[in-house]
Structures are given as structure tokens and as C-alpha cells.
Design a protein around this motif. Structure first.
Motif, PDB file in Angstrom:
ATOM      1  N   ALA A 165      19.072  83.833  17.314  1.00 33.81           N
ATOM      2  CA  ALA A 165      19.720  84.256  18.125  1.00 33.81           C
ATOM      3  C   ALA A 165      20.935  85.480  17.512  1.00 33.81           C
ATOM      4  CB  ALA A 165      20.482  83.498  19.090  1.00 33.81           C
ATOM      5  N   PRO A 166      21.648  85.147  16.653  1.00 32.08           N
ATOM      6  CA  PRO A 166      22.872  85.779  16.166  1.00 32.08           C
ATOM      7  C   PRO A 166      22.088  87.177  15.387  1.00 32.08           C
ATOM      8  CG  PRO A 166      23.124  83.528  15.478  1.00 32.08           C
ATOM      9  CD  PRO A 166      21.750  83.468  16.029  1.00 32.08           C
ATOM     10  N   LEU A 167      21.126  86.839  14.458  1.00 32.45           N
ATOM     11  CA  LEU A 167      20.446  87.889  13.854  1.00 32.45           C
ATOM     12  C   LEU A 167      19.733  88.787  14.981  1.00 32.45           C
ATOM     13  CD1 LEU A 167      18.699  86.015  10.778  1.00 32.45           C
ATOM     14  CD2 LEU A 167      20.484  87.601  10.916  1.00 32.45           C
ATOM     15  N   ALA A 168      19.076  88.244  15.979  1.00 31.64           N
ATOM     16  CA  ALA A 168      18.694  89.234  17.042  1.00 31.64           C
ATOM     17  C   ALA A 168      19.779  89.904  17.567  1.00 31.64           C
ATOM     18  CB  ALA A 168      18.061  88.390  18.018  1.00 31.64           C
ATOM     19  N   LEU A 169      20.933  89.404  17.700  1.00 33.07           N
ATOM     20  CA  LEU A 169      21.915  90.180  18.207  1.00 33.07           C
ATOM     21  C   LEU A 169      22.386  91.482  17.278  1.00 33.07           C
ATOM     22  CD1 LEU A 169      24.304  90.665  20.378  1.00 33.07           C
ATOM     23  CD2 LEU A 169      25.501  89.199  19.198  1.00 33.07           C
ATOM     24  N   LEU A 170      22.411  91.104  15.993  1.00 36.46           N
ATOM     25  CA  LEU A 170      22.711  92.055  15.010  1.00 36.46           C
ATOM     26  C   LEU A 170      21.483  93.244  14.951  1.00 36.46           C
ATOM     27  CD1 LEU A 170      24.267  93.048  12.656  1.00 36.46           C
ATOM     28  CD2 LEU A 170      22.878  91.368  11.203  1.00 36.46           C
ATOM     29  N   PHE A 171      20.376  92.726  14.834  1.00 36.39           N
ATOM     30  CA  PHE A 171      19.273  93.797  14.917  1.00 36.39           C
ATOM     31  C   PHE A 171      19.370  94.637  16.211  1.00 36.39           C
ATOM     32  CE2 PHE A 171      17.898  91.771  11.192  1.00 36.39           C
ATOM     33  CZ  PHE A 171      16.855  92.458  10.635  1.00 36.39           C
ATOM     34  N   GLY A 172      19.520  93.916  17.316  1.00 35.99           N
ATOM     35  CA  GLY A 172      19.722  94.712  18.659  1.00 35.99           C
ATOM     36  C   GLY A 172      20.586  95.765  18.568  1.00 35.99           C
ATOM     37  N   ILE A 173      21.907  95.346  18.012  1.00 34.91           N
ATOM     38  CA  ILE A 173      22.945  96.576  17.989  1.00 34.91           C
ATOM     39  C   ILE A 173      22.686  97.379  17.044  1.00 34.91           C
ATOM     40  CG2 ILE A 173      25.378  96.431  17.192  1.00 34.91           C
ATOM     41  CD1 ILE A 173      25.771  93.805  18.270  1.00 34.91           C
TER      42      ILE A 173
END
Length: 330
Positions: free
Chosen positions: A129-137
Motif C-alpha cells: 500500500a505505501p509503495l502504491a501510494l507513492l507510485f500513484g502520486i
């Protein structure tokens, strides 16, 4: 008045009123509608023919017309009596012997195996989830200029194109098929799936808070943190819960190839042709997945401020579970 004079008067009236033109326009419109209807029917018929050809061709490729599966039909019907062992209740009422299912649940310790399956899914979701948030941003054009943002979107697309089952095989050199590699596979898959959803959410946020934070002299990290991320906190939690649902089903599928949990038990019982125990395991998987779905969807409904439970009844969840389980594997 003569007939010739009547016809002359009639032609004059039609010319003044425009009768010929009106009748001609109506006839042309009617003919155009008939042509459109005919073309639509021909296109629909052509589409059905194409679908039929594809169906027949696909059945031929998979060997559907062979007779082996018909020859094995008696064995399948015999297996059905083991999937659903019959029992007479009160000496006359035929029903399924659910006691045998429960007995296997206790003897095989399925509750502990379910804990492993749930732990794989939960750990993979939390890690990804944290990496998904980073890539999403970083995939958002407000943060990363074009075309660099498409590099991050491309990475997420590549991750999403590879099933979690394949990711588990990729991680085999780290220690074989195990709960650890299954967790890494689900975490990697979460980056692509959740990250792509968050990128779309960031495209829909309001510009007002971003402009307000920028007007205070905030730098870019502060604008991202307080102007963008704060607007997707609820969607982030809601989508994470949705991904958790899929990851639980994926964890079951990974267990079938030896990654641990309920999938391993299911695979063993199937390989040993203990179909009653196999069905007992499947029913336990159904209970686990439905429980996670109900908790997840109630949480998402609460975050969205409604109580519609995502429009899915208990019956719909049970009937649609096999399809959702299959989709989560691929």
C-alpha cells in the motif's frame, strides 16, 4: 368545373403548400430508417456469426469434442456423492452430512490454516500500500511532469499485467514457494492494482485546496501532503480494503501451488481424492472470503457515508464467489 381544372388547382395547392416536397421528405426519411434498421440487423447477425465461429474454434482448440470427459462422467457423478455426502436426518429426511465437514475442520486445524492465508493477504496489502501510494502520486501529472509521469504509470501497468501467481514463481529463487514469497507476490501485485486506482483518484481531486496551500508559500512536498493526499485519505482506505478482498482470494490460489494456508490443504485433499474433505475445505474458504468481504464492504460503506453495503446481498456474494475467486488469480 372540369376535371382538367381540378387537377390544375390540385397541383397549384401542392406547389403552394409544398405537398410534393413534404411527401418526398417523408418517403426519404422512411427509406433511411429502413436502411438503418436493415444495417443494424445485418451487423447484429454478423456479430453473432463471428461469436459462433470463435466459440466453435475455441472448443476445437481445447479438445471439447473429444469423448474422454463423457467417458469419465460416471466417475464425476460418483465424486458428487463424496462432495456432498448424503445423510438421513430423523430417519427419513435426506440431506447433506454437514457433520463430516465440521469434523474435518477440527481435525485438520483449518482455523489455523485460515490464519496463515489471511496473514499472507494482510501482510502483502500492508507492504504494498505505501509503495502504491507513492507510485500513484508520482504518476500524477500535477506532481511529475509529462512524460516522466508515464514512466511510473508504465511500471504500474507492467505490474498489473503479471498475475500474482506468476509473481510468486518469479520470487521462487528467494526461498521456493512459501508464505514469504506469496506475501512478496501479493505485495508486488498490490503496488500495481492499488497504485493505478489512486492515480485515477488524484485526477479527480479539487484544485482549490492545492491552490490554497500553494498561496501560503508552501513547497511542493507540503502541497502534495496537505493539498493532495488529504483529499484521498478515505478513497485510499476504501480501495485498500477492496484490494485486501482480492488478496485473500489470491492467497488461497497461491496456497494451491504450495505457498501455505488453506490452499495447501485443498490441494492435498484433491490429490488424494478425498473429495469430502476437499469440499469441506472449499466451504471453509467460502466462509473466510465472505467474512473478509463483509467487513471490508461495511468499512467502505461507512467511509462513504452510506449503508448500502455496496449493493451486494449475501446471496449475491455466495453465488458470485467462484467468479471473483477465479478473477483474483488472473
Amino acid at each position: 368545373m372540369s376535371a382538367d381544372s381540378d387537377s390544375v388547382v390540385g397541383r397549384l395547392l401542392k406547389r403552394v403548400i409544398g405537398g410534393d416536397d413534404a411527401d418526398s421528405a417523408v418517403r426519404q426519411r422512411h427509406a433511411a430508417l429502413k436502411r438503418t434498421r436493415l444495417l443494424r440487423r445485418l451487423s447484429q447477425f454478423g456479430l453473432l456469426v463471428v461469436i459462433g465461429i470463435l466459440l466453435v474454434g475455441s472448443l476445437v482448440m481445447v479438445g471439447f469434442w473429444r469423448e474422454e470427459w463423457i467417458q469419465y462422467w460416471p466417475e464425476f457423478t460418483d465424486a458428487l456423492t463424496q462432495y456432498f455426502p448424503p445423510e438421513l436426518y430423523f430417519g427419513f429426511l435426506p440431506a447433506v452430512d454437514v457433520g463430516r465437514y465440521y469434523q474435518f475442520w477440527v481435525e485438520a486445524g483449518l482455523l489455523g490454516e485460515a490464519g496463515i492465508t489471511l496473514a499472507i493477504a494482510l501482510a502483502g496489502t500492508i507492504l504494498g500500500a505505501p509503495l502504491a501510494l507513492l507510485f500513484g502520486i508520482l504518476g500524477n501529472e500535477r506532481v511529475t511532469p509529462f512524460p516522466i509521469n508515464f514512466l511510473f504509470r508504465g511500471v504500474m501497468s507492467i505490474i498489473r499485467s503479471i498475475p500474482s501467481l506468476v509473481w510468486a514463481l518469479i520470487y521462487v529463487p528467494l526461498g521456493g514457494i512459501s508464505p514469504v514469497t506469496a506475501t512478496l507476490a501479493i505485495g508486488t501485485d498490490t503496488i500495481g492494482e492499488l497504485g493505478r486506482l489512486l492515480t485515477d483518484e488524484l485526477e479527480e481531486i479539487d484544485d482549490g485546496p492545492i491552490e490554497g496551500i500553494s498561496s501560503t508559500g508552501a513547497d511542493k512536498p507540503q502541497v502534495i501532503t496537505f493539498g493532495m493526499i488529504t483529499q484521498i485519505v478515505r478513497p485510499f482506505i476504501a480501495w485498500s480494503m477492496f484490494i485486501l478482498e482480492n488478496n485473500v482470494r489470491s492467497a488461497v490460489g497461491l496456497g494451491i501451488i504450495g505457498a501455505g494456508g488453506l490452499g495447501v490443504t485443498l490441494s492435498i485433499e484433491q490429490q488424494t481424492f478425498k473429495f469430502t474433505n476437499m469440499m469441506a475445505t472449499i466451504l471453509f474458504i467460502v466462509l473466510l472470503v465472505l467474512s473478509v468481504e463483509m467487513i471490508s464492504q461495511r468499512t467502505r460503506s461507512y467511509l462513504r457515508g452510506n449503508d448500502d453495503d455496496e449493493g451486494l446481498s449475501l446471496y449475491d456474494r455466495i453465488v458470485g464467489l467462484p467468479e471473483r475467486l477465479s478473477n483474483s488469480l488472473f
